[in-house]
Write an enzyme that holds these catalytic residues in place. Structure first.
Site, short mmCIF file in Angstrom:
data_model
loop_
_atom_site.label_atom_id
_atom_site.label_comp_id
_atom_site.label_asym_id
_atom_site.label_seq_id
_atom_site.Cartn_x
_atom_site.Cartn_y
_atom_site.Cartn_z
N LYS A 52 1.79 -3.32 8.71
CA LYS A 52 2.80 -2.44 8.72
C LYS A 52 4.04 -3.36 9.11
O LYS A 52 4.24 -4.19 10.30
CB LYS A 52 2.87 -1.20 9.92
CG LYS A 52 3.96 -0.36 9.65
CD LYS A 52 4.18 0.57 10.92
CE LYS A 52 3.29 1.71 10.80
NZ LYS A 52 3.60 2.69 11.79
N GLY B 292 6.24 4.10 4.77
CA GLY B 292 6.52 5.02 5.90
C GLY B 292 7.72 5.02 6.33
O GLY B 292 8.79 4.52 5.64
N GLY B 293 8.09 5.81 7.35
CA GLY B 293 9.35 6.12 7.80
C GLY B 293 10.19 4.74 8.54
O GLY B 293 11.34 4.79 8.76
N PHE B 294 9.30 3.76 8.92
CA PHE B 294 9.82 2.80 9.62
C PHE B 294 9.56 1.30 8.78
O PHE B 294 9.95 0.19 9.22
CB PHE B 294 9.30 2.59 10.98
CG PHE B 294 9.58 3.52 11.94
CD1 PHE B 294 10.96 3.31 12.55
CD2 PHE B 294 8.95 4.64 12.20
CE1 PHE B 294 11.30 4.14 13.48
CE2 PHE B 294 9.60 5.68 13.18
CZ PHE B 294 10.73 5.42 13.86
N ASP C 166 3.79 13.74 14.41
CA ASP C 166 3.86 13.56 12.97
C ASP C 166 2.45 13.71 12.25
O ASP C 166 1.99 12.83 11.28
CB ASP C 166 4.74 12.42 12.65
CG ASP C 166 5.04 12.40 11.15
OD1 ASP C 166 5.13 13.35 10.78
OD2 ASP C 166 5.33 11.20 10.54
N VAL D 128 3.67 -0.84 4.30
CA VAL D 128 2.50 -1.22 4.42
C VAL D 128 1.87 -2.19 3.50
O VAL D 128 1.83 -1.77 2.31
CB VAL D 128 1.58 -0.03 5.01
CG1 VAL D 128 0.40 -0.72 5.50
CG2 VAL D 128 2.29 0.80 6.06
N LEU E 131 0.85 -1.22 -0.10
CA LEU E 131 0.07 -0.02 -0.06
C LEU E 131 0.67 1.36 0.00
O LEU E 131 0.53 2.28 -0.44
CB LEU E 131 -1.02 0.14 1.34
CG LEU E 131 -1.73 -1.13 1.23
CD1 LEU E 131 -2.48 -1.08 2.63
CD2 LEU E 131 -2.91 -1.00 0.08
N GLY E 132 2.33 1.20 0.64
CA GLY E 132 3.03 2.32 0.69
C GLY E 132 4.17 2.05 1.65
O GLY E 132 4.36 1.06 1.89
#
Length: 666
Positions: A389, A370-372, A486, A375, A367-368
């Site tokens: 995630k 992120g910073g960690f 954030d 997902v 899906l995308g």
């Protein structure tokens, strides 16, 4: 006996090492500062000087006789104020103010306005009334201890939390002296002491505002220092790693004024133990300074013995079991969260189940990112859609992220927060399982030319209100106070009905309900949404979240990204009176232009430069829903463009190109 000798020597060393020391600056008549503007002179031998002399001679007596505070107004407009520190005795108060009265005339001869500050007292006079005036800007006196602490990255958050507590206690704790003093444990052997006070002519709100400004100034003057003092005309802060105030007198000064006709049982006050305010949690150590030193020695010795026993037990456990289960390691990697993690074990998913649900984390289900980590969309055997995630294996903060998400988010229940279903900690994998939201994140629609028109005015307005309610829940209405740190369009997910849900609490900072301000030496967030005090000094609070929310509101209304100098553009239109131009070409259905203009107005209030100027989320929700409330005029926001970002050389690369990390200078 010989076997006990090393332990006895250790205890003696501990008692010698941790006996609190005194400081020469703790003399109550230690001179801090004298301020006497030279542009206002009075005539020698005239009426003003005579009335000034009368005022200066009467204030020390009046203040020492009335719990350390007095005001005086005489003819020819001589206004005088005297105040002693809340823990100072009446004789010491009188002595300090007598010295002040003598010195202020010699240091400021012929001046119609002057102020002198000593460690134990303050004396001030003017030819114009200054009683009750708020402090919003102006010079701040800053003094820093020359000694450094060994762990500033841990010390500064504890200091920020302590000073935030003391601010609320002094302003709103009910003390008639508007005074607060307290202590928190920094390490097993070091205790951090703090003090806050306002002049008693000011209101609680003005006291809170003044102290908040001083708290914000601490990192600039005293980052990583063992002690520091900050003064403004109506308030002061001080902190040290030793007890510099009279603890028993401080406890008495913090006690609320007794009700008329009431009094303590048996006609005496009971101050035999430490007092902890139920609202702020500020712990004040009672007893004389000698008692405090004795107590600290005993505590230090006990801590040393406990440490030795713990080392022995730890060595035995390590010998018995060299390998611990991953979730046990995480449970012990924190501050007392083991029991809470155990309570989360029913949320544990099998790794094989999640691999099957996501087709072994295939790119098609991604899906995308992120910073960690990425997902993935998944579908369980019962048909339930989930979002997984997958925390980066190289992430140094993976365990902390996992603990925050599982322990905290699982306990938060609100329709505008993404629901955490569970987690998986097996092999080298650390996975978080969330409810799947079909419309994904807000930025996927807001900035997609083919989908922008799906967001009508009505839907945008609903999203703005929903985010506000979710943030209000995090700040004030939940059992815990959560600062997200954030908040951005990418962290707002939308369900099938376009209801917004705040997600990604990996950067959230958790406090008890009364600890809402702190500082960090490592700034992590998304540039464009970061409040200036957070980006520059690492100072964060609920008001830094309010700033991010304001940027998000302007982003939703205008459809412009923060990187496009959004705030500057909106403020320019506001200043020229051309804000309606921002709405041209936008959907016409839903709320009318007045409602959307109100959203822009609220957004500008949220991005004002000073944290104290920004409204709380409670006020924001009221302003959005009540048309009868007249909104205040916003002050000019702080403009931060990439070329002006301080310490650009300190920027670190991040997995998410929109995310930056700034190191606080030492």
């Amino acid at each position: 006996m010989h076997s006990l000798l090393p332990l006895i020597l250790l205890l003696l060393l501990c008692s010698l090492r941790f006996t609190p020391t005194t400081n020469a600056d703790d003399d109550l008549t230690f001179h801090i500062n004298t301020d006497c503007p030279s542009n206002m002179n009075y005539t020698r031998g005239g009426a003003f000087q005579a009335n000034l002399n009368t005022t200066l001679s009467s204030l020390p007596t009046a203040a020492s006789a009335s719990s350390g505070f007095a005001e005086n107004v005489t003819r020819d407009q001589v206004y005088g104020l005297a105040q002693c520190r809340g823990d100072v005795s009446a004789p010491d108060c009188r002595s300090c103010l007598d010295t002040s009265a003598r010195e202020i005339t010699s240091k400021c001869p012929g001046q119609k306005r002057a102020m002198i500050i000593y460690e134990g007292c303050l004396l001030r006079y003017s030819n114009a009334s200054f009683f009750g005036e708020p402090y919003t800007s102006g010079p701040i006196l800053q003094l820093a201890n020359v000694q450094n602490v060994t762990q500033p990255e841990q010390f500064m958050p504890r200091l920020g939390a302590l000073l935030g507590n003391l601010t609320r206690e002094a302003a709103h704790g009910g003390s008639p002296r508007m005074f607060a003093a307290g202590a928190v444990r920094h390490t097993s052997f070091v205790t951090l002491y703090g003090l806050a006070q306002c002049t008693r002519d000011t209101s609680p709100d003005n006291c809170d505002l003044c102290l908040a400004i001083l708290v914000d100034a601490i990192p600039k003057c005293c980052y990583g220092k063992q002690g520091g003092r900050v003064f403004a005309p109506i308030c002061q802060l001080r902190f040290e790693i030793y007890p510099f105030y009279n603890a028993q007198a401080a406890q008495e000064a913090m006690s609320p004024a007794p009700a008329p006709g009431g009094g303590p049982a048996n006609g005496s006050d009971d101050h035999s133990g430490p007092r902890k305010n139920a609202t702020t949690g500020v712990a004040v150590i009672a007893g004389s300074n000698h008692t405090v030193r004795t107590a600290l020695i005993i505590v230090s010795v006990l801590a040393a013995v406990t440490m030795l026993l713990l080392l022995i037990v730890a060595a035995y456990i390590c010998k018995q079991s060299r390998k611990l289960h991953m979730h046990v390691q995480i449970a012990r990697d924190g501050h007392g969260d083991e029991e809470e993690m155990r309570s989360s074990e029913p949320l544990m998913y099998d790794l094989s189940m999640l691999r099957a649900a996501t087709d072994n984390f295939s790119e098609e289900n991604k899906l995308g990112e992120g910073g960690f980590g990425p997902v993935y969309k998944g579908t369980l055997q019962n048909g339930q859609a989930i979002a997984v995630k997958r925390l980066s294996r190289t992430s140094q903060q993976g365990h902390v992220e996992m603990k925050n998400e599982v322990v905290l988010v699982a306990k938060l229940q609100h329709k505008n927060l993404v629901r955490l279903l569970g987690c998986c900690i097996e092999e080298d994998e650390k996975l978080l399982v969330y409810e799947f939201l079909v419309n994904k994140s807000l930025d996927k629609i807001l900035f997609d030319p083919t989908r922008q028109q799906e967001l009508s005015w009505g839907q945008r307005y609903k999203i703005i209100e929903g985010i506000g309610r979710g943030l209000l829940y995090l700040h004030e209405d939940s059992r815990l106070t959560i600062i997200h740190r954030d908040l951005k369009a990418g962290n707002i997910l939308l369900d099938a009905d376009m209801n917004p849900k705040i997600s990604d609490f990996g950067l959230a900072k958790l406090f008890d309900i009364d600890l809402s301000v702190a500082n960090t030496s490592r700034i992590a967030g998304t540039y464009g949404y970061m409040a200036p005090e957070y980006a520059v000094r690492g100072s964060f609070s609920t008001k830094s979240d309010v700033y991010s929310y304001g940027v998000l509101v302007l982003e939703i209304v205008t459809g412009q990204r923060p990187s496009e100098n959004l705030i500057n553009s909106v403020w320019g239109h506001w200043s020229r009176g051309s804000v309606p131009q921002l709405l041209e070409g936008s959907p016409a259905d839903g709320p009318g232009p007045e409602e959307m203009l109100r959203c822009i107005h609220v957004g500008l209030l949220c991005v004002q430069a000073g944290p104290h100027l920004r409204p709380s989320m409670a006020s924001v929700v009221v302003m959005l829903n009540s048309r009868s409330i007249t909104l205040p005029v916003p002050a000019e926001p702080a403009f931060m463009t990439p070329g002006e970002l301080p310490w650009e050389a300190a920027l670190e690369p991040s997995i998410n190109e929109d995310s930056v990390s700034v190191l606080e200078p030492r």
